[in-house]
Design a protein around this motif. Sequence first.
Motif, PDB file in Angstrom:
ATOM      1  N   PRO A  16      89.049  46.518 -55.477  1.00  0.00           N
ATOM      2  CA  PRO A  16      89.433  45.384 -54.611  1.00  0.00           C
ATOM      3  C   PRO A  16      88.297  44.389 -54.399  1.00  0.00           C
ATOM      4  O   PRO A  16      88.528  43.176 -54.370  1.00  0.00           O
ATOM      5  N   PHE A  17      87.083  44.894 -54.280  1.00  0.00           N
ATOM      6  CA  PHE A  17      85.941  43.988 -54.116  1.00  0.00           C
ATOM      7  C   PHE A  17      85.727  43.152 -55.376  1.00  0.00           C
ATOM      8  O   PHE A  17      85.525  41.931 -55.307  1.00  0.00           O
ATOM      9  N   THR A  20      88.453  40.571 -55.704  1.00  0.00           N
ATOM     10  CA  THR A  20      88.245  39.460 -54.766  1.00  0.00           C
ATOM     11  C   THR A  20      87.197  38.490 -55.293  1.00  0.00           C
ATOM     12  O   THR A  20      87.392  37.261 -55.266  1.00  0.00           O
ATOM     13  N   ILE A  21      86.086  39.030 -55.791  1.00  0.00           N
ATOM     14  CA  ILE A  21      85.038  38.175 -56.352  1.00  0.00           C
ATOM     15  C   ILE A  21      85.567  37.398 -57.555  1.00  0.00           C
ATOM     16  O   ILE A  21      85.286  36.195 -57.719  1.00  0.00           O
ATOM     17  N   TYR A  23      88.687  36.471 -58.212  1.00  0.00           N
ATOM     18  CA  TYR A  23      89.600  35.412 -57.791  1.00  0.00           C
ATOM     19  C   TYR A  23      88.851  34.256 -57.142  1.00  0.00           C
ATOM     20  O   TYR A  23      89.209  33.084 -57.337  1.00  0.00           O
ATOM     21  N   VAL A  24      87.828  34.568 -56.379  1.00  0.00           N
ATOM     22  CA  VAL A  24      87.043  33.497 -55.756  1.00  0.00           C
ATOM     23  C   VAL A  24      86.367  32.639 -56.826  1.00  0.00           C
ATOM     24  O   VAL A  24      86.398  31.399 -56.772  1.00  0.00           O
TER      25      VAL A  24
END
Length: 206
Positions: A16-17, A20-21, A23-24
């Motif tokens: 998940p981390f 998230t990175i 997608y950012v």
Amino acid sequence: MFRRFFKSTSPLRPSPFGATISYVLLIIWAGVVLFPLYWLVVTSLKLPIQVNEGPFYLPFIDYTPSLHAWQYIFVDLRNDTLRPYMNTVVVALTSSALSLSLGTAAAYGLTRFVYRPKLGSVLVVLGLIALAVVAIGMGVPWQLAVLVAIVLAILAVQTLNRRFQRSLQNQDVAFWLISQRILPPVAVVIPIYVLFQQLGLLDTKT
């Protein structure tokens, strides 16, 4: 619980981390890529004074949008806008269809048949093409230059073909075709532009 946020369940599914990175970063990069298009659109809705006094980023907030530029292009300069555009469309479609047809025929020929063109004959033909282009650039009528080049090419190939020993093969021809993909476009566009300028074919459909 906190460790699962950093743990990947499979090589194809990041944690998940990590997701998230990713997608950012993708969102940031999408903004970088799309911003010039956004700026192009909003600039077309500005008056000249707003363009000079800017930058103004948000329509209806930083400035009042105007269709002045679109009216100038499609109403005031209608013929000067549509005619070059239609010429571009016709030339682009025609050249694409011609390139696709010739490329398909060349690929079929290289696959089904064996070619043994003499290297010297190929160089002679290329040299005569270059001379024809130079002659046209110097003011010689292009019909005369092309006709003379064709006649000289036929005579040279028939006369000198037996003296040339080295022959090209199918893979040589295929490599030459593929190598044209790495040729800088500007190296071709400028000579073609000058040639079309000399022939009076600029901004035409022919």
